[in-house]
Design a protein around this motif. Sequence first.
Motif, PDB file in Angstrom:
ATOM      1  N   ASP A  92       0.519  -4.107  10.029  1.00 54.91           N
ATOM      2  CA  ASP A  92      -0.413  -3.004  10.263  1.00 54.91           C
ATOM      3  C   ASP A  92      -0.718  -2.260   8.965  1.00 54.91           C
ATOM      4  N   HIS A  93       0.316  -2.004   8.158  1.00 54.23           N
ATOM      5  CA  HIS A  93       0.086  -1.299   6.886  1.00 54.23           C
ATOM      6  C   HIS A  93      -0.928  -2.045   6.020  1.00 54.23           C
ATOM      7  N   LEU A  94      -0.932  -3.372   6.111  1.00 56.13           N
ATOM      8  CA  LEU A  94      -1.811  -4.166   5.245  1.00 56.13           C
ATOM      9  C   LEU A  94      -3.270  -4.091   5.692  1.00 56.13           C
ATOM     10  N   PRO A 146       0.812  -1.230   0.000  1.00 53.40           N
ATOM     11  CA  PRO A 146       0.000   0.000   0.000  1.00 53.40           C
ATOM     12  C   PRO A 146       0.845   1.280   0.000  1.00 53.40           C
ATOM     13  N   GLN A 147       2.076   1.181   0.491  1.00 54.85           N
ATOM     14  CA  GLN A 147       2.944   2.372   0.512  1.00 54.85           C
ATOM     15  C   GLN A 147       3.429   2.783  -0.873  1.00 54.85           C
ATOM     16  N   ILE A 148       3.277   1.903  -1.847  1.00 55.45           N
ATOM     17  CA  ILE A 148       3.548   2.301  -3.231  1.00 55.45           C
ATOM     18  C   ILE A 148       2.232   2.303  -4.014  1.00 55.45           C
ATOM     19  N   GLY A 208       9.615   4.703  13.111  1.00 52.06           N
ATOM     20  CA  GLY A 208       9.352   5.692  12.080  1.00 52.06           C
ATOM     21  C   GLY A 208       8.719   4.987  10.903  1.00 52.06           C
ATOM     22  N   CYS A 209       8.401   5.733   9.861  1.00 53.81           N
ATOM     23  CA  CYS A 209       7.711   5.144   8.715  1.00 53.81           C
ATOM     24  C   CYS A 209       7.945   6.014   7.493  1.00 53.81           C
ATOM     25  N   LEU A 210       8.199   5.380   6.349  1.00 50.04           N
ATOM     26  CA  LEU A 210       8.429   6.136   5.114  1.00 50.04           C
ATOM     27  C   LEU A 210       7.176   6.897   4.685  1.00 50.04           C
ATOM     28  N   SER A 211       6.009   6.464   5.168  1.00 54.71           N
ATOM     29  CA  SER A 211       4.759   7.141   4.818  1.00 54.71           C
ATOM     30  C   SER A 211       4.349   8.180   5.861  1.00 54.71           C
ATOM     31  N   GLN A 254       5.283  -6.539  12.696  1.00 55.95           N
ATOM     32  CA  GLN A 254       4.032  -5.961  13.200  1.00 55.95           C
ATOM     33  C   GLN A 254       3.720  -4.635  12.514  1.00 55.95           C
ATOM     34  N   HIS A 255       4.765  -3.822  12.294  1.00 54.92           N
ATOM     35  CA  HIS A 255       4.584  -2.529  11.622  1.00 54.92           C
ATOM     36  C   HIS A 255       4.070  -2.741  10.192  1.00 54.92           C
ATOM     37  N   GLU A 256       4.680  -3.696   9.475  1.00 52.48           N
ATOM     38  CA  GLU A 256       4.276  -3.920   8.072  1.00 52.48           C
ATOM     39  C   GLU A 256       2.899  -4.573   7.985  1.00 52.48           C
TER      40      GLU A 256
HETATM   41 NI    NI Z   1       5.667   2.145   7.682  1.00 54.84          NI
END
Ligand code: NI
Length: 179
Positions: A147-149, A53-55, A101-104, A143-145
């Motif tokens: 969550d993105h999904l 989703p980040q792309i 942190g997060c690239l998004s 867990q972070h990734e």
């Molecule tokens: Ni992230």
Amino acid sequence: MAVLKVVRLGHPVIRRKAQMVPPDRIGSPEIQRLIDDMIETMHDYDGVGLAAPQIAVPLQIAVIECKDNLRYPDAPAIPLTVLVNPRILSTGGGQQEDWEGCLSVNELRGRVPRWRTLEVEALDRRGVPVKLTPPEFFARVVQHECDHLVGRVFLDRMPDMLSLTHLPEFLRYGRQESA
Ligand code: NI
């Protein structure tokens, strides 16, 4: 391969639940190219993980790797890992708070509690079922990734916003803070 643009919080796809990848499509040239591009994008942005989703691709794919990382210089190494349709089966070891942190959500850091260990099942990039029990930092990134999904970012997991800091201020003041 290509470096893709990472979209940020505010783009609707970041808050959308990603769709499962049909297992028989994982070997297709389109999905294989997507995975290669995600890996190259993660490297180019100095990320330790990237979810589709980040792309702006609403599919359940995440890539993870940590090796001499500029954004997380103190983090332990994580081997290159591709997770398709990941599912967290169990969590354990209690929760531990640490900086994320997060690239998004770029240029921000905050303290987030995460499970120390977990068991996750997924398909790898060949479509083969895998079961992982990543430790500590690796578990945090999984867990972070994951969550993105499901449309969540680390800000949603912060028990309070008091630790939220911009990156230059984090580097100047924040790193000394202990859990
Ligand atoms: Ni992230």
